[in-house]
Design an enzyme around this catalytic site. Structure first.
Site, PDB file in Angstrom:
ATOM      1  N   LYS A 290       0.899  -0.941  -0.083  1.00 25.93           N
ATOM      2  CA  LYS A 290      -0.086  -0.004   0.098  1.00 25.93           C
ATOM      3  C   LYS A 290       0.885   1.299  -0.165  1.00 25.93           C
ATOM      4  O   LYS A 290       1.778   1.162   0.321  1.00 25.93           O
ATOM      5  CB  LYS A 290      -0.671   0.094   1.099  1.00 25.93           C
ATOM      6  CG  LYS A 290      -1.833  -1.045   1.311  1.00 25.93           C
ATOM      7  CD  LYS A 290      -2.693  -1.054   2.618  1.00 25.93           C
ATOM      8  CE  LYS A 290      -3.830  -2.123   2.963  1.00 25.93           C
ATOM      9  NZ  LYS A 290      -4.879  -2.001   1.787  1.00 25.93           N
ATOM     10  N   ARG A 364     -10.097 -11.437   1.755  1.00 32.55           N
ATOM     11  CA  ARG A 364     -11.363 -12.302   0.981  1.00 32.55           C
ATOM     12  C   ARG A 364     -10.438 -13.789   1.158  1.00 32.55           C
ATOM     13  O   ARG A 364     -11.127 -14.665   1.004  1.00 32.55           O
ATOM     14  CB  ARG A 364     -11.738 -11.922  -0.073  1.00 32.55           C
ATOM     15  CG  ARG A 364     -10.393 -12.112  -1.398  1.00 32.55           C
ATOM     16  CD  ARG A 364     -10.936 -11.058  -2.461  1.00 32.55           C
ATOM     17  NE  ARG A 364     -10.906  -9.696  -2.142  1.00 32.55           N
ATOM     18  CZ  ARG A 364     -11.265  -8.849  -2.988  1.00 32.55           C
ATOM     19  NH1 ARG A 364     -11.478  -9.091  -4.266  1.00 32.55           N
ATOM     20  NH2 ARG A 364     -11.107  -7.679  -2.640  1.00 32.55           N
TER      21      ARG A 364
END
Length: 541
Positions: A290, A364
């Site tokens: 990130k 996920r």
């Protein structure tokens, strides 16, 4: 060195130092929060406690100060109750608005007014140096207790003593006049549960590793009846072929944990409710790292796991007569020589192969194995996963709503009502077969964990649904659905063997810059109270 703070024994949940709900005698109150309607009358709960002469003095002082009684209007009064032992010397008078609307049959606005009024009052009095505050029930004692509990929360134990807020105790002022399942005590539990979720998510990630998270949950839930905690390790995940979970965890030196919490409040033969929470205790993005700006907020990427653990605490404290299992996969997502790489393919517990296109779509992956494990092993009637999953949901819904993707109309209805009751609202998003086309485009695997920016919250939900066990299918994997069906999928999961499922994306409501009322700047702990309310009312469905 900062090392002494690393263990939970020296960093207990901060809710215990921010407020106290211990019984306090009226004589011990040094301040009081009172509600007054536009017509100048006090709440029914307090009228019997405040002498008529003092009530008249309050009305006169308010008239002199041009107090209109509009909701949220505040006046501080001093020395009003001289000679009356039931009235402290310092009063925060809060406007409650029109009396008729406050006492309407719709309990949701009444609850919210009580929350906000109590929060405004205790905050004002804390700033004035009050230490023991009596709180009027303000039209609804559950709401008043919630608001005061949430408003007095502060995460400041890591600051020096001079920069910490003073400890404030509070208690109920006035008798309960109406019987209700939502009482002063339930309001304290709802608020305490959300504050626990706030604490878990707000704690810096070096002080809230997977191991420390587990230890804090054990400490909080220890001794609660009908509750069992099971902590799984890496060897257990390997034995259960949780390749997706293991792929994310292997980039960090912190050992993974898989936390199970069982609450057995219902009959043994009754099917249970399942809650699954994302537990990434720090998310760097992994190899797909990130940007550095605001990366520190990713200490809260386990907000879903925090809300789930806090919900189980609340349900156990309330002794709700249902059975619940909570599963929280916990690990960090870090870049290293051992980290999973873009392009790698891993196999999940249900046998599906997953191409990892983006290592920053890691939530996920750990949820995939957790959802399949929970749904196949425990066969619940309903399964909710709660996760800070996609930035796109924040763009769509902002900080107001949590996004709900569900295959069940009845489940959506129940969640919607619970969200309105707690003023922690949900917004329904589409869970539709068309989105599956975008996650099955891989040339090397059954499914891919990233499909690009278009509809990314929807494709993430579609990805997770692929790992929900179909109890009518021997292999346990859900069957393909017709992509031409209507966007709102409603009743097909109401048949036996089908699990009602909801994915709740809380990335937009994970934290806030607001610092007013019962909202505190930082990690929010949402949607803890809404899920507690949903679970509490399940037995009425």
């Amino acid at each position: 060195m900062f090392q002494p703070y690393l263990r939970p024994s020296s960093l207990r949940p901060l809710t215990s130092r921010s407020f106290s709900n211990t019984f306090i005698r009226y004589a011990d109150f040094d301040a009081l929060v009172l509600g007054v309607y536009k017509d100048g009358s006090l709440t029914e709960f307090v009228k019997q406690e405040v002498p008529l002469t003092v009530q008249e003095v309050i009305r006169q002082k308010l008239k002199l100060s041009q107090f209109k009684g509009k909701f949220g209007e505040v006046r501080l009064l001093y020395g009003i109750g001289e000679g009356a032992s039931s009235v402290p010397k310092q009063l925060a008078v809060i406007g409650l608005g029109d009396k008729q609307s406050q006492q309407s049959n719709n309990s949701s606005p009444v609850l919210e007014k009580a929350r906000r009024a109590a929060a405004i009052g205790v905050r004002v009095l804390r700033e004035q140096g009050a230490k023991n505050i009596g709180v009027d029930t303000l039209g609804h004692e559950h709401g008043a207790a919630e608001g005061a509990t949430l408003a007095l929360y502060k995460f400041d134990k890591l600051k020096s003593k001079k920069n910490q807020k003073a400890i404030v105790t509070f208690g109920k002022y006035g008798a309960s006049l109406h019987s209700s399942e939502l009482s002063w005590e339930t309001g304290l539990i709802y608020g305490d549960a959300q504050n626990f979720a706030r604490f878990l998510a707000e704690t810096p990630s070096n002080l809230m590793t997977p191991t420390i998270f587990v230890e804090n949950v054990i400490s909080k839930l220890e001794g609660l009846p009908k509750t069992e905690i099971i902590v799984r390790d890496q060897g257990w995940a390997i034995n259960n072929n949780m390749g997706a979970f293991l792929a994310v965890a292997k980039g960090s030196i912190e050992p993974l944990k898989f936390l199970e919490i069982h609450y057995k409040g219902g009959k043994e033969e009754e099917k249970l409710l399942a809650l699954v929470g994302k537990g990434i205790t720090f998310d760097s993005g992994g190899i797909s790292i990130k940007p550095s700006q605001n990366m520190g907020s990713m200490k809260g990427d386990m907000g879903g796991g925090a809300a789930v653990a806090a919900t189980l605490f609340g349900l156990a404290k309330l002794q709700v007569p249902i059975n619940v299992v909570a599963c929280i996969p916990l690990c960090e997502n870090m870049p290293s020589g051992g980290a999973v790489k873009p392009g790698d393919v891993v196999k999940a517990m249900n046998g599906k192969s997953i191409e990892i296109d983006n290592t920053d779509a890691e939530g996920r992956l750990i949820l995939a194995d957790a959802i399949y494990y929970t749904s196949s092993i425990y066969k619940p009637h309903s399964l909710l996963d709660i996760a800070t999953l996609t930035g796109a949901i924040g763009i769509a819904l902002g900080e107001v709503f949590s996004g709900v993707f569900t295959n069940s109309e009845s489940l959506w209805s129940q969640l919607s009502v619970a969200g309105k009751t707690t003023h922690d609202p949900f917004w329904r998003m589409p869970l539709h077969p068309s989105y599956k086309k975008l996650i099955t485009k891989s040339t090397v695997a059954d499914i891919v964990n990233n499909s690009g920016r278009m509809g990314s919250s929807c494709t993430a939900a579609a990805f997770l649904e692929e790992f929900l066990c179909d109890l009518n299918n021997e292999k346990g994997v859900i069957e393909e659905e017709d992509e031409n069906s209507e966007p709102t999928i409603e009743t097909e999961t109401e048949v036996p063997g089908k699990i009602r499922y909801a994915h709740i994306d809380i990335a937009g409501v994970m934290d806030t810059n607001d610092d007013s009322g019962y909202t505190t700047k930082g990690m929010t702990g949402r949607p803890t109270r809404a899920i507690i309310e949903f679970a509490r009312t399940l037995r009425f469905s």
